[in-house]
Motif scaffolding. Structure first.
Motif, PDB file in Angstrom:
ATOM      1  N   ILE A 184       1.217  -1.536  -0.139  1.00  0.00           N
ATOM      2  CA  ILE A 184      -0.026   0.330  -0.176  1.00  0.00           C
ATOM      3  C   ILE A 184       0.801   1.568   0.044  1.00  0.00           C
ATOM      4  N   THR A 185       0.523   2.143  -1.273  1.00  0.00           N
ATOM      5  CA  THR A 185       1.476   3.745  -0.652  1.00  0.00           C
ATOM      6  C   THR A 185       0.529   4.392  -0.167  1.00  0.00           C
ATOM      7  N   VAL A 186       1.257   5.041   0.817  1.00  0.00           N
ATOM      8  CA  VAL A 186       0.343   6.369   0.892  1.00  0.00           C
ATOM      9  C   VAL A 186       1.064   8.340   0.689  1.00  0.00           C
ATOM     10  N   ASN A 187       0.261   8.440  -0.098  1.00  0.00           N
ATOM     11  CA  ASN A 187       0.987  10.025  -0.193  1.00  0.00           C
ATOM     12  C   ASN A 187      -0.443  11.325  -0.219  1.00  0.00           C
ATOM     13  N   THR A 188       0.274  12.012   0.221  1.00  0.00           N
ATOM     14  CA  THR A 188      -0.216  13.685   0.365  1.00  0.00           C
ATOM     15  C   THR A 188      -0.126  14.240  -0.721  1.00  0.00           C
ATOM     16  N   VAL A 189      -1.250  15.117  -1.394  1.00  0.00           N
ATOM     17  CA  VAL A 189      -1.317  16.053  -1.812  1.00  0.00           C
ATOM     18  C   VAL A 189      -1.536  17.677  -1.570  1.00  0.00           C
ATOM     19  N   LEU A 190      -1.062  18.602  -2.124  1.00  0.00           N
ATOM     20  CA  LEU A 190      -0.569  20.081  -1.126  1.00  0.00           C
ATOM     21  C   LEU A 190      -1.400  21.321  -2.714  1.00  0.00           C
ATOM     22  N   PRO A 191      -3.045  21.623  -2.508  1.00  0.00           N
ATOM     23  CA  PRO A 191      -2.957  22.047  -3.843  1.00  0.00           C
ATOM     24  C   PRO A 191      -2.662  23.591  -2.938  1.00  0.00           C
ATOM     25  N   GLY A 192      -2.186  24.609  -3.810  1.00  0.00           N
ATOM     26  CA  GLY A 192      -2.862  25.677  -3.519  1.00  0.00           C
ATOM     27  C   GLY A 192      -3.774  26.658  -4.066  1.00  0.00           C
ATOM     28  N   ALA A 241      -5.325  11.024  -9.776  1.00  0.00           N
ATOM     29  CA  ALA A 241      -5.819   9.990 -10.571  1.00  0.00           C
ATOM     30  C   ALA A 241      -3.877   9.302 -10.408  1.00  0.00           C
ATOM     31  N   PHE A 242      -2.904   9.730 -11.044  1.00  0.00           N
ATOM     32  CA  PHE A 242      -1.779   9.298 -11.437  1.00  0.00           C
ATOM     33  C   PHE A 242      -1.543   8.744 -10.541  1.00  0.00           C
ATOM     34  N   LEU A 243      -1.544   9.039  -9.186  1.00  0.00           N
ATOM     35  CA  LEU A 243      -0.954   8.808  -7.771  1.00  0.00           C
ATOM     36  C   LEU A 243      -1.359   7.766  -6.897  1.00  0.00           C
ATOM     37  N   ALA A 244      -3.481   7.589  -7.857  1.00  0.00           N
ATOM     38  CA  ALA A 244      -3.744   5.835  -7.634  1.00  0.00           C
ATOM     39  C   ALA A 244      -3.531   4.692  -8.594  1.00  0.00           C
ATOM     40  N   SER A 245      -2.643   5.601  -9.394  1.00  0.00           N
ATOM     41  CA  SER A 245      -2.487   4.391 -10.727  1.00  0.00           C
ATOM     42  C   SER A 245      -1.586   3.699 -10.356  1.00  0.00           C
ATOM     43  N   ALA A 246      -0.929   2.444 -11.258  1.00  0.00           N
ATOM     44  CA  ALA A 246      -0.707   1.654 -11.058  1.00  0.00           C
ATOM     45  C   ALA A 246       0.645   2.027 -11.412  1.00  0.00           C
ATOM     46  N   ARG A 247       0.659   2.931 -11.900  1.00  0.00           N
ATOM     47  CA  ARG A 247       2.050   3.783 -12.355  1.00  0.00           C
ATOM     48  C   ARG A 247       3.165   4.444 -11.291  1.00  0.00           C
ATOM     49  N   ALA A 248       2.698   4.779 -10.830  1.00  0.00           N
ATOM     50  CA  ALA A 248       2.878   5.323  -9.610  1.00  0.00           C
ATOM     51  C   ALA A 248       3.311   4.285  -8.098  1.00  0.00           C
ATOM     52  N   GLY A 249       3.564   3.332  -8.956  1.00  0.00           N
ATOM     53  CA  GLY A 249       3.779   2.086  -8.047  1.00  0.00           C
ATOM     54  C   GLY A 249       5.570   2.627  -6.698  1.00  0.00           C
ATOM     55  N   TYR A 250       6.064   3.201  -7.637  1.00  0.00           N
ATOM     56  CA  TYR A 250       7.675   3.095  -6.644  1.00  0.00           C
ATOM     57  C   TYR A 250       7.362   4.670  -6.362  1.00  0.00           C
ATOM     58  N   VAL A 251       6.136   5.287  -5.632  1.00  0.00           N
ATOM     59  CA  VAL A 251       5.663   7.065  -5.027  1.00  0.00           C
ATOM     60  C   VAL A 251       5.240   6.851  -3.857  1.00  0.00           C
ATOM     61  N   THR A 252       6.061   6.177  -2.565  1.00  0.00           N
ATOM     62  CA  THR A 252       5.130   6.762  -1.436  1.00  0.00           C
ATOM     63  C   THR A 252       6.211   8.210  -0.417  1.00  0.00           C
ATOM     64  N   GLY A 253       5.038   7.678   0.652  1.00  0.00           N
ATOM     65  CA  GLY A 253       5.342   8.882   1.441  1.00  0.00           C
ATOM     66  C   GLY A 253       5.818  10.665   0.742  1.00  0.00           C
ATOM     67  N   VAL A 254       5.353  10.914  -0.145  1.00  0.00           N
ATOM     68  CA  VAL A 254       5.502  11.901  -0.247  1.00  0.00           C
ATOM     69  C   VAL A 254       4.769  12.886  -0.405  1.00  0.00           C
ATOM     70  N   ALA A 255       4.798  13.992   0.071  1.00  0.00           N
ATOM     71  CA  ALA A 255       4.119  15.617   0.275  1.00  0.00           C
ATOM     72  C   ALA A 255       4.166  15.926  -1.128  1.00  0.00           C
ATOM     73  N   LEU A 256       3.300  16.374  -2.152  1.00  0.00           N
ATOM     74  CA  LEU A 256       3.162  17.241  -3.781  1.00  0.00           C
ATOM     75  C   LEU A 256       2.520  17.793  -3.244  1.00  0.00           C
ATOM     76  N   PRO A 257       3.000  19.123  -3.847  1.00  0.00           N
ATOM     77  CA  PRO A 257       1.922  20.792  -4.160  1.00  0.00           C
ATOM     78  C   PRO A 257       1.931  20.184  -5.233  1.00  0.00           C
ATOM     79  N   VAL A 258       0.201  20.642  -5.639  1.00  0.00           N
ATOM     80  CA  VAL A 258       0.183  20.895  -6.929  1.00  0.00           C
ATOM     81  C   VAL A 258      -0.848  22.406  -6.767  1.00  0.00           C
TER      82      VAL A 258
END
Ligand SMILES: NC(=O)c1ccc[n+]([C@@H]2O[C@H](COP(=O)([O-])OP(=O)(O)OC[C@H]3O[C@@H](n4cnc5c(N)ncnc54)[C@H](OP(=O)(O)O)[C@@H]3O)[C@@H](O)[C@H]2O)c1
Length: 267
Positions: A184-192, A241-258
């Motif tokens: 299970i991957t866990v990431n946060t998305v940080l809207p501006g 959607a990208f972070l939810a995808s199969a293609r984001a399989g090696y991305v976890t613990g990230v805090a991603l600003p948008v």
């Protein structure tokens, strides 16, 4: 790019409007079955109808106040009973009121922690058994938490948000470590600053406080960005959607600003 989201099930909280609704629509567009919740029956039913009409996806509207752990448990159970499992959890709720640190009292901080931190923990707690099953059977599962750019670079007039979001970031990082070995991957998305009802409310607060015009307020927000404009919910949703995808399989613990480059930190 094929996101590999066809026939996966997603639960999106706080989704009758704004960023949650846009994320639910994007996941449905990518082929997910989507359960979405908010506190208001009419608003969430109308959002579900609109997403179903636009995407043709299976969409389940649920009434759930995410600050109530029993309601959260029940909403996740209804999702699994209806769709047979859960692969993607998007945690979200409305933002707390504006205010500088000393303008607010401890009860305000408690409410904000309930609304933005404890709701995230309740949603994960209820969803994790099902996400573990999904990761076991289908290789992976995803948790995406909606926080705010204020988690990385505090906004002086949003002390409640600054405080509660920092807790979510700490929880996300801890959870990512804990559940990583299960797939299970866990990431946060940080809207501006992004064009939603929440932004309207923040603009009204500033207008009341400073007498600035709406155009001046928006220009002030936009000018702080590397990309000098306000964001659109669809731009935020594409990142979810990208972070939810199969293609984001090696991305976890990230805090991603948008945030159009609003945050100025190097890392
Ligand atoms: N938009 C921005 O510029 C921006 C920037 C930084 C951070 N954020 C944060 O991102 C999150 C989403 O923002 P937004 O702009 O989409 O906000 P929004 O337009 O106010 O929408 C909030 C959504 O959450 C639902 N909601 C609120 N409280 C809830 C609760 N207790 N339980 C279940 N659902 C609840 C609302 O539905 P009902 O009223 O129907 O329950 C609505 O669907 C917020 O936390 C916000 O602070 C937004």
């Amino acid at each position: 790019m094929d996101f590999g989201l066809t026939n996966r099930t997603a639960f999106v909280a706080g989704a009758s409007k704004g960023l949650g609704r846009a994320a639910a629509r994007e996941l449905a567009q990518e082929g997910c079955r989507v359960a979405l919740c908010s506190r208001d029956e009419d608003r969430i039913a109308s959002a579900a109808d609109a997403i179903r009409d636009k995407t043709g996806a299976e969409v389940l509207p649920l009434v759930c106040d995410v600050t109530d752990a029993d309601q959260v448990e029940s909403a996740i159970a209804q999702t699994v009973n209806t769709f047979g499992g859960l692969h993607v959890l998007v945690t979200n709720a409305g933002g707390p009121p504006s205010g500088a640190a000393t303008e607010l009292d401890p009860a305000d901080y408690r409410d904000a922690v309930e609304r933005n931190l404890m709701s995230t923990i309740s949603l994960c707690d209820a969803a994790l058994p099902h996400l573990r099953t999904a990761a076991d059977e289908d290789d992976h599962a995803r948790i995406i938490m909606v926080t705010s750019v204020s988690a990385k670079q505090p906004i002086p007039t949003l002390a409640l948000s600054n405080t509660a979001r920092a807790g979510v970031q700490g929880y996300a990082k801890s959870l990512a470590e804990d559940v990583g070995p299960t797939g299970i991957t866990v990431n946060t998305v940080l809207p501006g600053y992004t064009r939603t009802q929440r932004l309207e409310e923040l603009a009204e607060d500033i207008q009341d406080e400073t007498g600035q015009s709406r155009a001046e307020i928006e220009a002030g927000w936009a000018d702080d960005n590397a990309l000098p404009r306000i964001g659109e919910p669809d731009e935020f949703a594409a990142t979810v959607a990208f972070l939810a995808s199969a293609r984001a399989g090696y991305v976890t613990g990230v805090a991603l600003p948008v945030d159009g480059g609003r945050s100025k930190h190097v890392l």
